[in-house]
Scaffold this motif. Structure first.
Motif, PDB file in Angstrom:
ATOM      1  N   TYR A 296       0.835  -1.207   0.000  1.00  0.00           N
ATOM      2  CA  TYR A 296       0.000   0.000   0.000  1.00  0.00           C
ATOM      3  C   TYR A 296       0.868   1.255   0.000  1.00  0.00           C
TER       4      TYR A 296
ATOM      5  N   SER B 274      -5.690   6.992  -1.436  1.00  0.00           N
ATOM      6  CA  SER B 274      -6.543   6.011  -0.777  1.00  0.00           C
ATOM      7  C   SER B 274      -6.058   5.845   0.659  1.00  0.00           C
TER       8      SER B 274
ATOM      9  N   TYR C  56      -9.210   1.864   0.699  1.00  0.00           N
ATOM     10  CA  TYR C  56     -10.416   2.601   0.328  1.00  0.00           C
ATOM     11  C   TYR C  56     -10.040   3.866  -0.435  1.00  0.00           C
ATOM     12  N   ALA C  57     -10.639   4.051  -1.600  1.00  0.00           N
ATOM     13  CA  ALA C  57     -10.408   5.264  -2.377  1.00  0.00           C
ATOM     14  C   ALA C  57     -11.010   6.453  -1.640  1.00  0.00           C
TER      15      ALA C  57
ATOM     16  N   GLU D   8       1.065   4.067  -3.062  1.00  0.00           N
ATOM     17  CA  GLU D   8       0.553   5.423  -2.833  1.00  0.00           C
ATOM     18  C   GLU D   8       1.486   6.495  -3.377  1.00  0.00           C
TER      19      GLU D   8
END
Length: 110
Positions: free
Chosen positions: A15, A26, A34-35, A19
């Motif tokens: 993640y 997100s 989660y967007a 990013e």
């Protein structure tokens, strides 16, 4: 008969790496990504006003950021990555220039 939902959990390190190059932001909640939706003009105006006020109240060793600085929270075996509307932290952050992880933060949601 009911069926259990199956989630594909994302490793936290994947993640964080994703990013940095993503076109949209997100948030990470214990394996689930989660967007984030955009914010309204009113929301941004209020957040900017609070941010400016907080900045003037902080000690020299402290800084305030708006929603583009990620806050990483580790709670025992769980990990979370959020973009709070406003975040203030004191002290150096030698680990990662894209996140704050120290415990000297104040989280304010507007």
């Amino acid at each position: 008969m009911a069926h259990a939902l199956k989630y594909d959990l994302t490793p936290f390190e994947d993640y964080l790496a994703g990013e940095r190059d993503a076109d949209s932001r997100s948030e990470y909640v214990d394996g689930l990504v989660y967007a984030m939706a955009g914010a309204s003009e009113t929301h941004n105006t209020i957040a900017t006003s609070f941010c400016a006020f907080i900045e003037t109240q902080l000690k020299d060793s402290c800084r305030v950021w708006q929603s583009d600085m990620k806050l990483v929270i580790r709670n025992q075996w769980q990990r979370f990555g959020y973009y709070p509307d406003i975040m203030a932290a004191c002290g150096e952050n030698p680990d990662d220039l894209y996140t704050r992880t120290n415990r000297s933060f104040k989280l304010i949601q507007t």
